[in-house]
Design a protein around this motif. Structure first.
Motif, PDB file in Angstrom:
ATOM      1  N   SER A 194      -0.419  -7.533  10.719  1.00 39.64           N
ATOM      2  CA  SER A 194       0.062  -6.952  11.973  1.00 39.64           C
ATOM      3  C   SER A 194      -0.130  -7.923  13.139  1.00 39.64           C
TER       4      SER A 194
ATOM      5  N   ASP B 267       1.915  -0.949   5.191  1.00 40.39           N
ATOM      6  CA  ASP B 267       1.752   0.508   5.275  1.00 40.39           C
ATOM      7  C   ASP B 267       2.947   1.156   5.965  1.00 40.39           C
TER       8      ASP B 267
ATOM      9  N   TYR C 118       0.016  -6.350  -1.095  1.00 41.04           N
ATOM     10  CA  TYR C 118      -0.139  -6.653   0.332  1.00 41.04           C
ATOM     11  C   TYR C 118      -0.601  -8.103   0.505  1.00 41.04           C
TER      12      TYR C 118
ATOM     13  N   ASN D  87      -3.960  -5.653   6.533  1.00 41.22           N
ATOM     14  CA  ASN D  87      -3.065  -5.098   7.557  1.00 41.22           C
ATOM     15  C   ASN D  87      -3.393  -5.636   8.945  1.00 41.22           C
TER      16      ASN D  87
ATOM     17  N   SER E 277       2.882  -3.351   9.242  1.00 39.24           N
ATOM     18  CA  SER E 277       2.196  -3.839   8.042  1.00 39.24           C
ATOM     19  C   SER E 277       2.885  -3.236   6.818  1.00 39.24           C
TER      20      SER E 277
ATOM     21  N   GLU F  14       0.821  -0.532  14.602  1.00 33.07           N
ATOM     22  CA  GLU F  14       0.739  -1.690  13.708  1.00 33.07           C
ATOM     23  C   GLU F  14       2.068  -1.882  13.004  1.00 33.07           C
TER      24      GLU F  14
ATOM     25  N   LYS G  11      -7.536  -3.434   2.065  1.00 34.12           N
ATOM     26  CA  LYS G  11      -6.256  -3.145   2.724  1.00 34.12           C
ATOM     27  C   LYS G  11      -6.349  -3.328   4.234  1.00 34.12           C
TER      28      LYS G  11
ATOM     29  N   ASP H 104       4.845  -2.758  -0.924  1.00 31.87           N
ATOM     30  CA  ASP H 104       4.445  -1.962   0.235  1.00 31.87           C
ATOM     31  C   ASP H 104       3.758  -0.677  -0.213  1.00 31.87           C
ATOM     32  N   LYS H 105       3.580   0.231   0.715  1.00 36.71           N
ATOM     33  CA  LYS H 105       2.814   1.446   0.441  1.00 36.71           C
ATOM     34  C   LYS H 105       3.456   2.360  -0.598  1.00 36.71           C
TER      35      LYS H 105
END
Ligand code: TMP
Ligand code: ASP
Length: 251
Positions: free
Chosen positions: A54, A200, A229, A50, A198, A196, A46, A214-215
């Motif tokens: 990002s 997340d 992701y 990210n 991302s 960031e 992850k 996504d998260k």
């Protein structure tokens, strides 16, 4: 691992002192947390994803004139950023109802909102990041009226840029969270985008199937979190069609 001085360890990132004064190294961990640290896991890969996603977004925002803390990506897990004083607010922008706005106001998840809505949350884990109004922000001096105006304007520009970027990749930008910082340059202070952007910190739904990318896959135990992701990265053209992020570091 490294002899650099650690400045701060957050839930998903570690900050180290950078090579030059006024710089910071942002290290992306594989750790994921949700619901204010009540749910935790390590999702292999992850952090790498990210970091790349990002980087790609911050560079794109920089190109359209939005000031960010981003300087450059250093390697698979690290990027060099400018040291800023983080404004203790999370700025959320929503286009489609989901998550807390659905819970709080009873707007069915998936409903298009009448217009984009910007909300502020006070960054305070002990309090569970409560939503606050501009009145609270100025009264408690978390940010000035000018900074609120700057954050609001930049957030809406980020929303326009990201909505287009993701829509071209077949992804709906449901909502996202930004953080801003104060960049001190001599006796000048500028508000710049920090942290960031991302999967997340965004809600991203496949435009055709509404599948979550996504998260929320982690928050709601939907599985295949890093795979989703990676799909985001692939669709943005960041990652190669097959396998992991390219490893041609040092460029
Ligand atoms: P919410 O619906 O839970 O308020 O979340 C709105 C957006 O903000 C969603 O894209 C997830 C993101 N977010 C964070 O990045 N960090 C957080 O701590 C929270 C609560 C939300
Ligand atoms: N609340 C954050 C989230 O759900 C993470 C956390 O606070 O642990 O995105």
């Amino acid at each position: 691992m490294s002899r650099r001085k650690m400045i701060y360890e957050g839930k998903a990132k570690i900050l180290y002192e950078g090579p030059e004064p006024g710089t910071i190294v942002q290290y992306f961990k594989d750790d994921a947390t949700a619901f204010n640290n009540q749910k935790k896991a390590t999702l292999e890969g992850k952090g790498v994803l990210n970091n790349r996603i990002s980087e790609y977004i911050m560079l794109g925002l920089g190109r359209i004139g939005i000031p960010t803390h981003f300087i450059k990506r250093l390697n698979m897990r690290e990027q060099l950023v400018r040291q800023v004083e983080i404004i203790p607010l999370e700025v959320v922008c929503r286009n489609v109802a989901a998550g807390s706005i659905s819970q709080r106001l009873g707007v069915p998840e998936g409903d298009q909102l009448p217009r984009s809505i910007v909300e502020f949350y006070y960054k305070k884990d002990e309090l569970g990041d409560p939503m606050v109004s501009e009145e609270h922000i100025t009264a408690f001096n978390w940010a000035s009226t000018q900074e609120i105006d700057d954050m609001m304007a930049m957030t809406l520009r980020v929303n326009d840029f990201l909505s287009g970027l993701f829509s071209a990749a077949g992804i709906r930008l449901v909502d996202f969270k930004l953080e801003f910082g104060r960049l001190y340059e001599g006796d000048m202070v500028r508000t710049v985008l920090a942290d960031e952007i991302s999967p997340d910190s965004c809600r991203l739904w496949d435009m055709e199937t509404n599948e979550k990318m996504d998260k929320d896959r982690f928050r709601r135990d939907l599985g295949n979190v890093t795979e989703a992701y990676a799909d985001v990265a692939r669709r943005l053209g960041i990652m190669k069609e097959h396998g992991q992020a390219p490893t041609n570091e040092g460029k």
